[in-house]
Design a protein around this motif. Structure first.
Motif, short mmCIF file in Angstrom:
data_model
loop_
_atom_site.label_atom_id
_atom_site.label_comp_id
_atom_site.label_asym_id
_atom_site.label_seq_id
_atom_site.Cartn_x
_atom_site.Cartn_y
_atom_site.Cartn_z
N ASN A 33 2.39 30.68 7.71
CA ASN A 33 3.07 30.18 6.48
C ASN A 33 2.47 30.26 5.43
OD1 ASN A 33 5.19 29.07 8.07
ND2 ASN A 33 4.27 27.24 8.74
N THR A 34 3.11 30.62 4.16
CA THR A 34 2.26 30.77 2.85
C THR A 34 2.30 29.65 1.94
OG1 THR A 34 4.22 31.72 1.95
CG2 THR A 34 2.76 33.30 3.09
N ALA A 35 3.08 28.50 2.07
CA ALA A 35 2.94 27.69 1.13
C ALA A 35 1.79 26.59 1.36
CB ALA A 35 4.32 26.78 1.33
N SER A 36 1.26 26.24 0.28
CA SER A 36 0.13 25.38 0.16
C SER A 36 0.22 23.99 0.86
CB SER A 36 -0.13 24.77 -1.29
OG SER A 36 -0.36 25.93 -2.23
N TRP A 37 -0.44 23.73 1.82
CA TRP A 37 -0.50 22.39 2.52
C TRP A 37 0.58 22.59 3.41
CZ3 TRP A 37 -4.82 20.21 2.02
CH2 TRP A 37 -5.48 20.29 0.76
N ASP A 38 1.04 23.49 3.96
CA ASP A 38 2.13 23.71 5.05
C ASP A 38 1.47 24.12 6.29
OD1 ASP A 38 4.73 23.91 6.01
OD2 ASP A 38 5.28 25.41 4.93
N SER A 39 2.03 24.09 7.36
CA SER A 39 1.58 24.05 8.64
C SER A 39 2.26 24.98 9.43
CB SER A 39 1.52 22.78 9.27
OG SER A 39 2.82 22.09 9.58
N GLY A 40 1.78 25.30 10.74
CA GLY A 40 2.33 26.23 11.97
C GLY A 40 2.13 25.75 13.09
N ASN A 41 2.60 26.19 14.27
CA ASN A 41 2.34 25.78 15.56
C ASN A 41 2.05 27.17 16.41
OD1 ASN A 41 2.53 24.68 17.91
ND2 ASN A 41 4.37 23.82 17.96
N PHE A 42 0.98 26.90 17.14
CA PHE A 42 0.69 28.17 17.92
C PHE A 42 1.33 28.15 19.35
CE2 PHE A 42 -3.41 27.90 15.44
CZ PHE A 42 -3.35 29.04 14.73
N GLY A 43 1.59 26.95 19.67
CA GLY A 43 2.19 26.64 21.09
C GLY A 43 1.41 25.54 21.60
N ARG A 68 -7.63 27.59 6.18
CA ARG A 68 -6.77 26.79 7.33
C ARG A 68 -7.74 25.96 8.26
NH1 ARG A 68 -4.21 32.10 7.17
NH2 ARG A 68 -2.22 31.59 6.26
N GLU A 69 -6.93 24.91 8.57
CA GLU A 69 -7.77 23.95 9.59
C GLU A 69 -6.99 24.22 10.76
OE1 GLU A 69 -9.36 19.47 9.61
OE2 GLU A 69 -7.34 19.63 9.39
N PHE A 70 -7.48 24.19 12.05
CA PHE A 70 -6.96 24.16 13.42
C PHE A 70 -7.15 22.93 14.06
CE2 PHE A 70 -8.42 28.49 12.15
CZ PHE A 70 -7.45 28.95 11.92
N LEU A 71 -6.27 22.55 14.73
CA LEU A 71 -6.51 21.20 15.65
C LEU A 71 -5.63 21.62 17.04
CD1 LEU A 71 -6.83 18.29 15.93
CD2 LEU A 71 -4.61 17.92 15.02
N LEU A 72 -6.87 21.57 18.09
CA LEU A 72 -6.25 21.44 19.18
C LEU A 72 -6.34 20.27 19.89
CD1 LEU A 72 -5.48 22.96 22.07
CD2 LEU A 72 -7.88 23.83 22.14
N SER A 86 -3.60 29.46 -2.96
CA SER A 86 -2.66 30.35 -2.27
C SER A 86 -2.84 30.61 -1.15
CB SER A 86 -2.63 31.53 -3.27
OG SER A 86 -4.19 32.04 -3.26
N GLN A 87 -2.09 31.11 -0.30
CA GLN A 87 -1.96 31.21 0.98
C GLN A 87 -1.45 32.52 1.50
OE1 GLN A 87 -3.58 28.93 3.07
NE2 GLN A 87 -3.91 27.79 1.26
N SER A 88 -2.31 33.31 2.21
CA SER A 88 -1.61 34.97 2.56
C SER A 88 -0.90 34.26 3.98
CB SER A 88 -2.93 35.53 2.90
OG SER A 88 -2.64 36.81 3.41
N GLY A 89 0.05 35.37 3.91
CA GLY A 89 0.96 35.28 5.24
C GLY A 89 0.47 36.44 6.18
N ASP A 90 -0.61 37.16 6.02
CA ASP A 90 -1.32 38.22 6.61
C ASP A 90 -1.74 37.72 7.97
OD1 ASP A 90 0.04 39.91 4.74
OD2 ASP A 90 -2.07 40.01 3.76
N PHE A 91 -2.32 38.63 8.89
CA PHE A 91 -2.98 38.55 10.00
C PHE A 91 -4.24 37.72 9.66
CE2 PHE A 91 -6.57 39.73 12.63
CZ PHE A 91 -6.19 39.65 13.51
N PHE A 92 -4.58 36.76 10.74
CA PHE A 92 -5.79 36.16 10.77
C PHE A 92 -6.21 35.90 12.27
CE2 PHE A 92 -2.81 32.55 11.01
CZ PHE A 92 -3.02 31.75 11.63
#
Length: 101
Positions: A33-43, A68-72, A86-92
């Motif tokens: 996701n590219t939006a500031s302060w947005d989030s995503g789900n790995f699964g 980015r911050e990750f939470l498991l 600004s957030q890149s939508g590219d590979f990480f």
């Protein structure tokens, strides 16, 4: 030690290596996701690979962008959240090491 693919999706993979009660997971994600302060789900990380306590990790990005911050969580939920700017939508890619429950 055991090596296993833990999550596979159209956006990337999460693989793990486990020895005893220590696990290292490796994230290779194709887009974000590219939006500031947005989030995503790995699964969901499968049982047997879940942490004894919630684990947080960070990815510093590049040139001040794509932080980015990750939470498991202990229930296996694995997410990321963008940290402003600004957030890149590219590979990480990132790696986390933790104690398995």
């Amino acid at each position: 030690s055991v090596t296993q693919t833990l999550i596979t999706s159209q956006y990337g993979t999460v693989t793990g290596v486990k020895t005893g009660n220590v696990a290292q997971i490796n994230v290779a994600w194709k887009s974000a996701n590219t939006a500031s302060w947005d989030s995503g789900n790995f699964g969901i990380i499968p049982e047997g690979w879940r942490p004894v306590a919630d684990v947080r990790g960070t990815w510093s990005g590049r040139d001040g962008g794509s932080q980015r911050e990750f939470l498991l969580k202990t229930d296996g939920t694995f997410t990321y959240s963008n940290r402003g700017g600004s957030q890149s939508g590219d590979f990480f890619a990132t790696t986390m090491t933790y104690i398995v429950a």
